[in-house]
Design a protein around this motif. Structure first.
Motif, PDB file in Angstrom:
ATOM      1  N   MET A   4       0.665  -1.187   0.028  1.00  0.00           N
ATOM      2  CA  MET A   4       0.057   0.016   0.068  1.00  0.00           C
ATOM      3  C   MET A   4       0.674   1.237  -0.028  1.00  0.00           C
ATOM      4  O   MET A   4       0.557   2.223  -0.808  1.00  0.00           O
ATOM      5  N   ILE A   5       1.932   1.340   0.567  1.00  0.00           N
ATOM      6  CA  ILE A   5       2.819   2.347   0.734  1.00  0.00           C
ATOM      7  C   ILE A   5       3.327   2.682  -0.524  1.00  0.00           C
ATOM      8  O   ILE A   5       3.856   3.753  -0.789  1.00  0.00           O
ATOM      9  N   ALA A   6       3.432   1.599  -1.367  1.00  0.00           N
ATOM     10  CA  ALA A   6       4.295   1.675  -2.679  1.00  0.00           C
ATOM     11  C   ALA A   6       3.563   2.575  -3.795  1.00  0.00           C
ATOM     12  O   ALA A   6       4.165   3.182  -4.588  1.00  0.00           O
ATOM     13  N   VAL A   7       2.247   3.136  -3.485  1.00  0.00           N
ATOM     14  CA  VAL A   7       1.717   4.049  -4.299  1.00  0.00           C
ATOM     15  C   VAL A   7       1.290   5.222  -3.505  1.00  0.00           C
ATOM     16  O   VAL A   7       0.580   6.010  -4.015  1.00  0.00           O
ATOM     17  N   ALA A   8       1.823   5.490  -2.468  1.00  0.00           N
ATOM     18  CA  ALA A   8       1.336   6.862  -1.718  1.00  0.00           C
ATOM     19  C   ALA A   8       1.824   8.107  -2.145  1.00  0.00           C
ATOM     20  O   ALA A   8       0.776   9.051  -2.349  1.00  0.00           O
ATOM     21  N   TYR A   9       3.010   8.158  -2.721  1.00  0.00           N
ATOM     22  CA  TYR A   9       3.429   9.368  -3.296  1.00  0.00           C
ATOM     23  C   TYR A   9       2.399   9.626  -4.700  1.00  0.00           C
ATOM     24  O   TYR A   9       1.952  10.724  -4.828  1.00  0.00           O
ATOM     25  N   LEU A  10       2.102   8.539  -5.444  1.00  0.00           N
ATOM     26  CA  LEU A  10       1.409   8.849  -6.661  1.00  0.00           C
ATOM     27  C   LEU A  10       0.027   8.981  -6.251  1.00  0.00           C
ATOM     28  O   LEU A  10      -0.700   9.898  -6.949  1.00  0.00           O
ATOM     29  N   ALA A  11      -0.532   8.355  -5.432  1.00  0.00           N
ATOM     30  CA  ALA A  11      -1.818   8.812  -4.905  1.00  0.00           C
ATOM     31  C   ALA A  11      -1.954  10.243  -4.451  1.00  0.00           C
ATOM     32  O   ALA A  11      -3.032  10.656  -4.775  1.00  0.00           O
ATOM     33  N   SER A  12      -1.141  10.515  -3.831  1.00  0.00           N
ATOM     34  CA  SER A  12      -1.041  12.058  -3.016  1.00  0.00           C
ATOM     35  C   SER A  12      -0.905  13.004  -4.292  1.00  0.00           C
ATOM     36  O   SER A  12      -1.650  13.855  -4.239  1.00  0.00           O
ATOM     37  N   LEU A  13      -0.158  12.958  -5.296  1.00  0.00           N
ATOM     38  CA  LEU A  13      -0.023  13.741  -6.365  1.00  0.00           C
ATOM     39  C   LEU A  13      -1.207  13.755  -7.331  1.00  0.00           C
ATOM     40  O   LEU A  13      -1.821  14.908  -7.683  1.00  0.00           O
ATOM     41  N   LEU A  14      -1.956  12.364  -7.386  1.00  0.00           N
ATOM     42  CA  LEU A  14      -3.260  12.303  -8.124  1.00  0.00           C
ATOM     43  C   LEU A  14      -4.395  13.197  -7.386  1.00  0.00           C
ATOM     44  O   LEU A  14      -5.311  14.001  -7.865  1.00  0.00           O
ATOM     45  N   ALA A  15      -4.380  13.216  -6.014  1.00  0.00           N
ATOM     46  CA  ALA A  15      -5.259  13.841  -5.101  1.00  0.00           C
ATOM     47  C   ALA A  15      -5.093  15.257  -5.142  1.00  0.00           C
ATOM     48  O   ALA A  15      -6.087  15.908  -5.314  1.00  0.00           O
ATOM     49  N   VAL A  16      -4.014  15.786  -5.218  1.00  0.00           N
ATOM     50  CA  VAL A  16      -3.750  17.326  -5.587  1.00  0.00           C
ATOM     51  C   VAL A  16      -4.193  17.921  -6.636  1.00  0.00           C
ATOM     52  O   VAL A  16      -4.672  18.916  -7.058  1.00  0.00           O
ATOM     53  N   ILE A  17      -3.743  16.872  -7.832  1.00  0.00           N
ATOM     54  CA  ILE A  17      -4.137  17.230  -9.100  1.00  0.00           C
ATOM     55  C   ILE A  17      -5.945  17.400  -9.176  1.00  0.00           C
ATOM     56  O   ILE A  17      -6.188  18.288  -9.748  1.00  0.00           O
ATOM     57  N   GLY A  18      -6.480  16.436  -8.367  1.00  0.00           N
ATOM     58  CA  GLY A  18      -7.877  16.598  -8.343  1.00  0.00           C
ATOM     59  C   GLY A  18      -8.468  17.863  -7.569  1.00  0.00           C
ATOM     60  O   GLY A  18      -9.342  18.321  -8.189  1.00  0.00           O
ATOM     61  N   CYS A  19      -7.538  18.106  -6.537  1.00  0.00           N
ATOM     62  CA  CYS A  19      -7.992  19.464  -6.021  1.00  0.00           C
ATOM     63  C   CYS A  19      -7.843  20.842  -6.802  1.00  0.00           C
ATOM     64  O   CYS A  19      -8.735  21.638  -6.785  1.00  0.00           O
ATOM     65  N   MET A  20      -6.816  20.741  -7.833  1.00  0.00           N
ATOM     66  CA  MET A  20      -6.636  21.732  -8.917  1.00  0.00           C
ATOM     67  C   MET A  20      -7.692  21.632  -9.857  1.00  0.00           C
ATOM     68  O   MET A  20      -8.133  22.977 -10.113  1.00  0.00           O
ATOM     69  N   ALA A  21      -7.897  20.643 -10.048  1.00  0.00           N
ATOM     70  CA  ALA A  21      -9.028  20.436 -11.077  1.00  0.00           C
ATOM     71  C   ALA A  21     -10.571  21.308 -10.504  1.00  0.00           C
ATOM     72  O   ALA A  21     -11.545  21.589 -10.980  1.00  0.00           O
ATOM     73  N   LEU A  22     -10.901  20.844  -9.166  1.00  0.00           N
ATOM     74  CA  LEU A  22     -11.733  21.317  -8.384  1.00  0.00           C
ATOM     75  C   LEU A  22     -11.886  22.756  -8.342  1.00  0.00           C
ATOM     76  O   LEU A  22     -12.886  23.586  -8.671  1.00  0.00           O
ATOM     77  N   LEU A  23     -10.679  23.376  -8.026  1.00  0.00           N
ATOM     78  CA  LEU A  23     -10.499  24.855  -8.154  1.00  0.00           C
ATOM     79  C   LEU A  23     -10.680  25.368  -9.635  1.00  0.00           C
ATOM     80  O   LEU A  23     -11.480  26.549  -9.719  1.00  0.00           O
ATOM     81  N   ASP A  24     -10.142  24.800 -10.526  1.00  0.00           N
ATOM     82  CA  ASP A  24     -10.210  25.062 -11.838  1.00  0.00           C
ATOM     83  C   ASP A  24     -11.956  25.088 -12.019  1.00  0.00           C
ATOM     84  O   ASP A  24     -12.331  26.127 -12.823  1.00  0.00           O
ATOM     85  N   ARG A  25     -12.578  24.190 -11.845  1.00  0.00           N
ATOM     86  CA  ARG A  25     -13.967  24.096 -12.181  1.00  0.00           C
ATOM     87  C   ARG A  25     -14.791  25.158 -11.592  1.00  0.00           C
ATOM     88  O   ARG A  25     -15.742  25.840 -12.249  1.00  0.00           O
ATOM     89  N   ARG A  26     -14.597  25.399 -10.137  1.00  0.00           N
ATOM     90  CA  ARG A  26     -15.234  26.243  -9.365  1.00  0.00           C
ATOM     91  C   ARG A  26     -15.118  27.680 -10.055  1.00  0.00           C
ATOM     92  O   ARG A  26     -16.201  28.486 -10.074  1.00  0.00           O
ATOM     93  N   PHE A  27     -13.865  28.006 -10.489  1.00  0.00           N
ATOM     94  CA  PHE A  27     -13.626  29.308 -10.927  1.00  0.00           C
ATOM     95  C   PHE A  27     -13.575  29.615 -12.436  1.00  0.00           C
ATOM     96  O   PHE A  27     -13.384  30.711 -12.994  1.00  0.00           O
ATOM     97  N   GLY A  28     -13.669  28.439 -13.133  1.00  0.00           N
ATOM     98  CA  GLY A  28     -13.606  28.450 -14.721  1.00  0.00           C
ATOM     99  C   GLY A  28     -12.250  29.090 -15.237  1.00  0.00           C
ATOM    100  O   GLY A  28     -12.224  30.070 -16.095  1.00  0.00           O
ATOM    101  N   LEU A  29     -11.227  28.572 -14.659  1.00  0.00           N
ATOM    102  CA  LEU A  29      -9.694  29.264 -14.866  1.00  0.00           C
ATOM    103  C   LEU A  29      -9.103  28.677 -16.132  1.00  0.00           C
ATOM    104  O   LEU A  29      -8.386  29.400 -16.983  1.00  0.00           O
ATOM    105  N   VAL A  30      -9.090  27.296 -16.384  1.00  0.00           N
ATOM    106  CA  VAL A  30      -8.057  26.717 -17.394  1.00  0.00           C
ATOM    107  C   VAL A  30      -8.949  25.668 -18.139  1.00  0.00           C
ATOM    108  O   VAL A  30      -9.370  26.074 -19.218  1.00  0.00           O
ATOM    109  N   MET A  31      -9.161  24.723 -17.744  1.00  0.00           N
ATOM    110  CA  MET A  31      -9.741  23.725 -18.569  1.00  0.00           C
ATOM    111  C   MET A  31     -11.342  24.005 -18.856  1.00  0.00           C
ATOM    112  O   MET A  31     -11.980  23.719 -19.803  1.00  0.00           O
ATOM    113  N   TRP A  32     -12.143  24.710 -17.617  1.00  0.00           N
ATOM    114  CA  TRP A  32     -13.293  24.966 -17.897  1.00  0.00           C
ATOM    115  C   TRP A  32     -13.588  26.303 -18.405  1.00  0.00           C
ATOM    116  O   TRP A  32     -14.697  26.675 -18.887  1.00  0.00           O
TER     117      TRP A  32
END
Length: 112
Positions: free
Chosen positions: A1-29
């Protein structure tokens, strides 16, 4: 399980960035095609930079139990691709937030 901790953390913060992006319509939205093009260009640029550093002998993969061990190329782990993507997306979202803040201080029709 620990073998994917860093990758999972990176994917989680990318998800948070996507939420900010969607909320304010900044980049992809704001413009998905342009956003994907700029994000892709940034990722390709920094991956080429990494490859050049690896070829010159300046960059070596670190050892950590938190990494998956999946290698895209010699000395280039999967996590590096995801990290570079995060940094580029973060930069685009921050740029969009700064522009949004500046526009809210000085609306288009208002003169200073």
């Amino acid at each position: 399980m620990i073998a994917v901790a860093y990758l999972a953390s990176l994917l989680a913060v990318i998800g948070c960035m996507a939420l900010l992006d969607r909320r304010f319509g900044l980049v992809m939205w704001a413009d998905a095609r342009r956003g994907a093009l700029v994000l892709g260009a940034g990722v390709v640029f920094f991956l080429l930079w990494d490859v050049a550093a690896i070829a010159a002998g300046f960059y070596y993969r670190g050892e950590s139990e938190a990494m998956t061990g999946v290698m895209l190329a010699p000395e280039l782990p999967l996590e590096e691709l995801v990290f570079v993507t995060f940094l580029c997306y973060l930069t685009l979202v921050l740029h969009g937030l700064v522009l949004l803040a500046l526009r809210s201080r000085h609306p288009v029709g208002e003169r200073s």
